[in-house]
Every structure is written in structure tokens, then in C-alpha cells.
Motif scaffolding. Structure first.
Motif, PDB file in Angstrom:
ATOM      1  N   LYS A   1      -1.309   1.899  -9.597  1.00 30.45           N
ATOM      2  CA  LYS A   1      -0.350   2.078 -10.688  1.00 30.45           C
ATOM      3  C   LYS A   1       0.289   3.463 -10.567  1.00 30.45           C
ATOM      4  O   LYS A   1      -0.391   4.435 -10.177  1.00 30.45           O
ATOM      5  CB  LYS A   1      -1.046   1.941 -12.032  1.00 30.45           C
ATOM      6  CG  LYS A   1      -2.222   2.903 -12.200  1.00 30.45           C
ATOM      7  CD  LYS A   1      -3.417   2.212 -12.811  1.00 30.45           C
ATOM      8  CE  LYS A   1      -4.669   3.048 -12.587  1.00 30.45           C
ATOM      9  NZ  LYS A   1      -5.898   2.280 -12.856  1.00 30.45           N
ATOM     10  N   PRO A   2       1.506   3.590 -10.909  1.00 28.88           N
ATOM     11  CA  PRO A   2       2.255   4.838 -10.756  1.00 28.88           C
ATOM     12  C   PRO A   2       1.779   5.922 -11.722  1.00 28.88           C
ATOM     13  O   PRO A   2       0.978   5.633 -12.593  1.00 28.88           O
ATOM     14  CB  PRO A   2       3.690   4.429 -11.091  1.00 28.88           C
ATOM     15  CG  PRO A   2       3.589   3.161 -11.876  1.00 28.88           C
ATOM     16  CD  PRO A   2       2.271   2.518 -11.526  1.00 28.88           C
TER      17      PRO A   2
ATOM     18  N   SER B   1       8.622   4.789  -1.547  1.00 29.54           N
ATOM     19  CA  SER B   1       8.874   4.363  -2.927  1.00 29.54           C
ATOM     20  C   SER B   1       7.895   3.269  -3.334  1.00 29.54           C
ATOM     21  O   SER B   1       7.327   2.580  -2.486  1.00 29.54           O
ATOM     22  CB  SER B   1      10.298   3.828  -3.045  1.00 29.54           C
ATOM     23  OG  SER B   1      10.420   2.675  -2.245  1.00 29.54           O
ATOM     24  N   VAL B   2       7.662   3.105  -4.617  1.00 33.51           N
ATOM     25  CA  VAL B   2       6.804   2.038  -5.119  1.00 33.51           C
ATOM     26  C   VAL B   2       7.283   0.702  -4.583  1.00 33.51           C
ATOM     27  O   VAL B   2       6.507  -0.098  -4.085  1.00 33.51           O
ATOM     28  CB  VAL B   2       6.830   1.964  -6.661  1.00 33.51           C
ATOM     29  CG1 VAL B   2       5.637   1.162  -7.157  1.00 33.51           C
ATOM     30  CG2 VAL B   2       6.852   3.336  -7.273  1.00 33.51           C
TER      31      VAL B   2
ATOM     32  N   GLU C   1       4.771   8.509  -6.269  1.00 28.22           N
ATOM     33  CA  GLU C   1       5.218   7.154  -6.570  1.00 28.22           C
ATOM     34  C   GLU C   1       4.046   6.247  -6.925  1.00 28.22           C
ATOM     35  O   GLU C   1       4.200   5.292  -7.674  1.00 28.22           O
ATOM     36  CB  GLU C   1       5.951   6.578  -5.351  1.00 28.22           C
ATOM     37  CG  GLU C   1       7.262   7.296  -5.033  1.00 28.22           C
ATOM     38  CD  GLU C   1       8.443   6.678  -5.771  1.00 28.22           C
ATOM     39  OE1 GLU C   1       8.396   5.461  -6.032  1.00 28.22           O
ATOM     40  OE2 GLU C   1       9.400   7.408  -6.099  1.00 28.22           O
ATOM     41  N   VAL C   2       2.919   6.497  -6.320  1.00 28.82           N
ATOM     42  CA  VAL C   2       1.728   5.705  -6.627  1.00 28.82           C
ATOM     43  C   VAL C   2       0.539   6.635  -6.752  1.00 28.82           C
ATOM     44  O   VAL C   2       0.596   7.799  -6.370  1.00 28.82           O
ATOM     45  CB  VAL C   2       1.439   4.662  -5.522  1.00 28.82           C
ATOM     46  CG1 VAL C   2       2.557   3.638  -5.427  1.00 28.82           C
ATOM     47  CG2 VAL C   2       1.229   5.349  -4.190  1.00 28.82           C
TER      48      VAL C   2
ATOM     49  N   ARG D   1       5.149  -1.895  -2.419  1.00 29.85           N
ATOM     50  CA  ARG D   1       4.879  -3.211  -2.968  1.00 29.85           C
ATOM     51  C   ARG D   1       5.478  -4.297  -2.071  1.00 29.85           C
ATOM     52  O   ARG D   1       4.846  -5.329  -1.805  1.00 29.85           O
ATOM     53  CB  ARG D   1       5.460  -3.322  -4.382  1.00 29.85           C
ATOM     54  CG  ARG D   1       5.158  -4.668  -5.013  1.00 29.85           C
ATOM     55  CD  ARG D   1       5.336  -4.654  -6.516  1.00 29.85           C
ATOM     56  NE  ARG D   1       6.363  -3.729  -6.948  1.00 29.85           N
ATOM     57  CZ  ARG D   1       6.312  -3.036  -8.076  1.00 29.85           C
ATOM     58  NH1 ARG D   1       5.289  -3.168  -8.902  1.00 29.85           N
ATOM     59  NH2 ARG D   1       7.288  -2.225  -8.394  1.00 29.85           N
TER      60      ARG D   1
ATOM     61  N   ASP E   1      -0.432  -3.439  -8.951  1.00 34.69           N
ATOM     62  CA  ASP E   1      -0.387  -2.629 -10.168  1.00 34.69           C
ATOM     63  C   ASP E   1      -1.781  -2.249 -10.632  1.00 34.69           C
ATOM     64  O   ASP E   1      -1.987  -1.181 -11.194  1.00 34.69           O
ATOM     65  CB  ASP E   1       0.343  -3.393 -11.266  1.00 34.69           C
ATOM     66  CG  ASP E   1       1.821  -3.574 -10.916  1.00 34.69           C
ATOM     67  OD1 ASP E   1       2.325  -2.800 -10.070  1.00 34.69           O
ATOM     68  OD2 ASP E   1       2.458  -4.492 -11.465  1.00 34.69           O
TER      69      ASP E   1
ATOM     70  N   GLY F   1       3.318   7.854  -0.305  1.00 34.48           N
ATOM     71  CA  GLY F   1       3.625   7.405  -1.659  1.00 34.48           C
ATOM     72  C   GLY F   1       2.926   8.251  -2.705  1.00 34.48           C
ATOM     73  O   GLY F   1       3.509   8.592  -3.747  1.00 34.48           O
TER      74      GLY F   1
END
Lengths: 199, 199, 199, 199
Positions: free
Chosen positions: A198-199, A91-92, A156-157, A96, A194, A151
Motif C-alpha cells: 500500500k502506498p 510508479s504504483v 510510491e509503495v 501493479r 494493495d 518504487g
DNA sequence: GTATAACCGAGACGGTACGTCCGGTCTTCCA
DNA sequence: TGGAAGACCGGACGTACCGTCTCGGTTATAC
């Protein structure tokens, strides 16, 4: 946090003859860690470690080819405990979180000093560079690449760079600011993240 | 590029008695540079510099408090020549060019090794850290901030970060990759630049 | 004459469990002897003996308090074989023959090096001095005195000195010349003998 | 007689820059002498000498290739003072007196321990043997031969042996008894002397 | 028969000293 | 006064042995 060299709480488990003495091994690792954090790499000599650990120099040379390998041992153990690369998440937030942990480790955790010292020492000594890559940076980067790949696959990314470059775009500023004594606030990590993922 | 230590072609201009011997100063700087590039920081001892430069140890200690200051002297001279911060420009291309020069300097210019070595040594020694900031990183960063500020004012670039963070977002990955032995292709510099300082 | 340390022709008779291993005892004595003759006393360390003999250090420490005692064991065995003090004779020729044998032993027999080394080591170490006297020089001197006493009683020799002094008057120059690397020709022994123990 | 390492009566004459420091030289010689006499050759280590003399190890290694040469330096100085070979005399009494002095030196003078220790060490180490002969025994023997030759020419003494053998016939028993811890009374010296160098 | 005890090879351990290298200070002598 | 030369004290380097210790295995004797 100074450990008493001579008298331990449990009076040093009877030495185990032919086998490696685990107590001596731990005493060396802790002594190296303590000395680095308290007095810096410049004062981190094999003799000082031996003195602090209550161990003979030869015992150190028997098991480690250099003080760098001692530090690598502690670094590998510590960084697995303090900010392991998540092996499952994609997941993001998970990713992160990993970079936030990285920043916390190198700027606020005493064990992070070990990593900075080893990156530094690698500039002075090719063998250190090789060990650091082979035993720490390489394997860790492998896991980081896998994390990112998962990801991306999960949507997610995303990034326009190759995986290594993308990771360096986040990790690079974190480490550089740690090396130059600057702080790395969480907001900065998030901005870097970000900016490139970024997603 | 090895310089002969003892006998010089023109037998060393008669020493100047009362005043500082410029030839000795240069010999020390060059010797330090040569030794660093050829044998690495670990072999860079005051005794070796004195030997290589054909100079007495005392002469070195008289003018420099440590070998770090010698390297700083060469670094300041060299980096001004090789990739000065542009004092006038404010165009995107000018700024981007500066970062490209930065990457070239730390990855391909022998003089770049000096910067990496000093960043490294600063981890081992607080006095090195202070000197490096006061004499090199600080002033340079001042100019870099000014460069960016002009660019923003001219509408050539923009960023959501504060100036230092924005610079670190570009410089950090460059230096980190240089420190870890990775290459820094021009395309990567451009991508980093575009990521944080898009027009 | 080098003995193979590890693999013996007959693969070392199965160890005797509870009892002292005679093969180990001999291996130690021979190793000590060999090392002394080939590399000198300075290189004769317990570790080297253990290595050469294919024996554990502990086995040596279990049976001998020091390397000096090992050498004494070999010396006592060897000098009994090579130039025993005649226990029966009392003729001039018999006594003179003994001193000739003494000279031959200390100047030409490899085992004689052991005696010289022990006399030397006794200067450096009081315990060696005591052991050398108690186990070798003392008992041997007792026999020499008896030999001379029989000769005097039989009217074969005579001296104006006391027995010990008379013996030293002959043995002293022999040993001193051996210690200083000079030769001791038979004619010299005879001259010394005739000078102090003329019939 | 222990000398204080740190504070000397006259506060260590200001060091003489480029030239050898005579105070350090003497401190080393005295420390070596003291340690040998008080604790024996086995405890005579370079580190102990440096400690006792208040001198850096490197200062010792700079001027002496081994501790043996230090002892030779003290021996040469001391034995010249305590029992020089008479350079002019040729009378029986003069020659006899010399041998009496020899016996006194090796049995009762602390400096005599140095000679015994060096003769001993020469058995363990060929380089010691060479140095001892080249720097001490050889030159001294030269003077002894000349002394005897003058005595013979003057008709004061005579011998049937060659000069070296005749000297060894007297010196040998003296040294041998010193080495084995026996006393060497004046009467014994005289008897040895009369036995080989009767007028 | 099985337990025990002493042997053995192996080798880890805390130490001490080795001989070398370099740091940083000092002094001399020359220009 | 600056600089070359280099002696000096200090301290860390990496190595070799010291003498002690425990391990795991073997075998002869004691129960």
C-alpha cells in the motif's frame, strides 16, 4: 499450432557446416513448446521433440543437457517478450501493471504453462530446481527486487516485509491459484498488491 | 528410515487368502513414502515400490490405479495426523495456529514433500490434478472455509476478499516459497495472516 | 605399437594444398592396422580411425569407399612384403616354403589378422567379398596357380586335382585352423603339402 | 520364407504367465534365421529380429546375451537335423558320407550360412569365438574324433596325422571354399578324404 | 599476381541400432 | 480369491557411429 516437420516454406537454409544450425535450434524450441501446450509435460519426450522438429535426437543432446533446458530457453525468450520486468518505471501503476501481467501470463498465456511445468518439474528433480533458479527465477527476482526498491525510494509503495517476502506475498497466491487451476482475476491481483504494498 | 524389503522380523503373518492383505497395503504405502523422501519423485516407480515393499506389481495395480493414488493415501493419513483443520475452534490464535502448522508441514515435515510432489505432478497429468482436488485439496478447502467462516461470524477475524481468495492469500505464499525452496518463518506466516485476516 | 594421434615429432609437414596428403594417407593405414590388431574389427570404426590418425572423417571418405578398402590397402602392401608368391622358383622346396610362409603369416604375423578379418567380413557383406576377390584373393591365386604350374611342368610336383583344388587342399586347412584359433605347425603344412602335391 | 509377425494361424497360444513363452522363443529363432538368409548378417540387428518376430526387444535380451547366441541355438538344432555326426557307424562309406553331408550343408543348405556367419563373426569378437567353440565346434569335433577313432580301430580308415589334423585336412578345404564362394563338388570331397584317410 | 580449385581438419546434421529401464497386462502356482 | 513371481509387448532413454554436408583455411596450378 502445429508446424510441418519436413517441408518448410523456405527449404531449410543450407546447413552451415561447422556451425550450429539455427533452423534446427528454432525447430526444437518450437516443437517443445507445441508439444507441452498440446499434450502436456508427460508426453514431452526427447524422441517426440525430435520427431516433431524433424531433427535427430543427437542434435538435441548435443546442445541441451535435458528437456528442461529446452523449456527454459523458450521460457526465457517468451517471458521477456510477454511480461518483461519494467527496468525504468517506479510508479504504483507500473508496478501493479507488472503483477497483473504476471497473472495474465501464468493463467492465460500458453507460454505460462511452461513456467508452471518447470516449477512442477523442479519438485521432482534437483537439477531442474537448480537450473530454474539460476537461469530464470533468480535473475528475474533480482529485477523485481530492484523494481520494488525504486518504487519504495520514490515513495510510491511501501511494505513492512523484506522485499522478497513482499514479492512472494503477491506472486505466491497468483502462482498457487494457477497451479491449482483457479482463476486470478485482475481484482484479486490488485487486492493482493494493495494488501502488502500500500502506498 | 529404511525398511528391509524382503525378510521382516516376524516372518509376515500367514497370508489371508481370500481377503485383502493389510500388511501388503501398509508395506506399499510405506515404501512409496520412503522412496519419495529418500530418492525423489523421479525415482518413484511402481517397480521400485514393489521391490522395496516386497510385493508383486500386480498387487499394486489391483488396488491402486496409479502411484499418485498411493501417495494420496499416505498424504491424507499423514496430514490428518500432523495438521488437521481444527473442526471446532474459531479464535484468532486457533486459525493462525493452523496456518503456522501448514507452513511447518510443507517446509519441514517429510510428509509435506508428498503434497508438494502431488501439486507438481498435477501440472504434468490432468488425472492427477483431478484426484488431488477431489480427494485432498477440495475437502480440505471445505474445512478451511468453514473454519474461517466461524472465525468471521465470531468476530475474531475479517477480510475484504471472498473466503477462497483470503485463504489463498495466506496459503499461496507459503506453498510458493516451499516450492521454490525458500524458508517460511513463523513471522512471515503471521504477517501474511495479519495482512489479510486482521481482526 | 601406438602412434601418437595429435602431435607428431616433426609437426606434420605443411599441408600440400592442392594435392593428396601422403602423411594423412599413411596415418589412416597405420591407424586402421593398429586398431584392428589391438582392439579387433568390432572396434574398428571410421570415427575411431579418424580419431587415431588425427584426420578428418571426410578425408577418409574422400579416398576410401569403406573401411574394408583401407584394410585391403594395408593387406596388399603387407602381404607382398611378408610372403610374396615366388615369381621365379619352381622347386619343391620353393613351393613348400611358400605354403610355410602362408601358415606363418596367418597364424603369427599381426598383418595376418587383417586377412582373416577380411575373409570374415566378406561373409557379412557381399561388397567386401567382391573387393577381397578382385583385389587380393583373385590376383594372388593367379600367381599361385602359375607357381604350381611351373612346378608341375618342371616335374617337381604333381597332383591329381585341378590346380585350384590342389591349392585349396593345402591352404584350406591352414586358413581354417587359423580361423578357429588352432596352431599350424610347420610339420602339418609339410604333411598337407606332401599329401596333395607329392613329387 | 517370411512369417507374418502379428496374426498367426493359431492365434498365439495364451501366454504362459510365469514361464517362458515357447512361441516367442521359436519366433525369435525363425526370425533370426530368416533375416540372416535373406538379408545377411550385416542387417541382422536385434531390433530387426524383434520386429520380424513380433516380440519385444527385452524378451530377446532376457534370454539371449547376444544375437550370436540366437544363431548358435538355431545352428545347433539345424545341424543336428541335417548332418548329424553318425554315432554308430565306422565304415568308410559312413565316414565319407559324413564329410559329403558337411560339404552339402555349408554350400547348399541355408542353415549352413549360419555356420559360416558365426565362424566369420568369431574373427571380430572373442566372445563369439568362445561360444562357437564351447557350444558347437568343440562338442562336434569330439564326436568327429570318436567317429574316426572307431573307423581306424575297425581298420576301415587310417591316417598318419593326429585325429584333429586329419579332420581339418578334409574339413578345412571344404569350409575355406565355402567361405570364398567356391563350390565343393562331391568328387572333391572324396579326393580330400582319400588323400588323408585312405584305407 | 591473382583467381581457382582441390586438399585438409573440424564438426554439425539426419538417421539407425544399441542395451536398459519401466509401464501396464497377463498367467501360473501357492495358500 | 488374494498375493508373489515374473514373462510379455511397448516405448523412451542416452550413446555410438554411419555417411553427408559445409565451414574456414592452405597451397599448387591456370590464367
Amino acid at each position: 499450432m502445429v508446424r510441418m516437420p519436413a517441408v518448410n516454406s523456405q527449404p531449410r537454409r543450407a546447413r552451415s557446416g561447422n556451425q550450429r544450425d539455427e533452423a534446427a535450434r528454432l525447430a526444437v524450441l518450437h516443437a517443445a513448446d507445441d508439444l507441452l501446450v498440446e499434450h502436456g509435460f508427460a508426453k514431452l519426450t526427447i524422441e517426440a521433440i525430435a520427431r516433431e522438429a524433424g531433427v535427430a535426437k543427437q542434435t538435441i543432446y548435443r546442445w541441451w543437457p535435458s528437456k528442461v533446458e529446452i523449456l527454459l530457453d523458450t521460457l526465457i525468450e517468451d517471458s521477456e517478450k510477454r511480461f518483461a520486468v519494467p527496468a525504468d518505471k517506479s510508479s504504483v501503476d507500473g508496478i501493479r501493471g507488472y503483477f497483473r501481467g504476471y497473472a495474465r501470463f501464468v493463467t492465460r498465456d500458453p507460454a505460462g504453462k511452461v513456467l508452471l511445468a518447470l516449477i512442477a518439474e523442479a519438485q521432482h528433480n534437483p537439477e531442474t530446481a537448480k537450473s530454474l533458479h539460476d537461469r530464470y527465477l533468480g535473475p528475474r527476482r533480482e529485477l523485481e527486487r530492484a523494481l520494488l526498491a525504486r518504487g519504495i525510494e520514490a515513495g510510491e509503495v511501501s511494505t513492512e516485509l523484506d522485499l522478497d517476502a513482499a514479492i512472494d506475498a503477491v506472486v505466491g497466491p497468483i502462482v498457487y491459484r494457477a497451479l491449482t487451476g483457479a482463476s486470478v482475476p485482475r481484482a484479486l491481483v490488485d487486492a493482493l498488491f494493495d494488501g502488502q504494498l500500500k502506498p
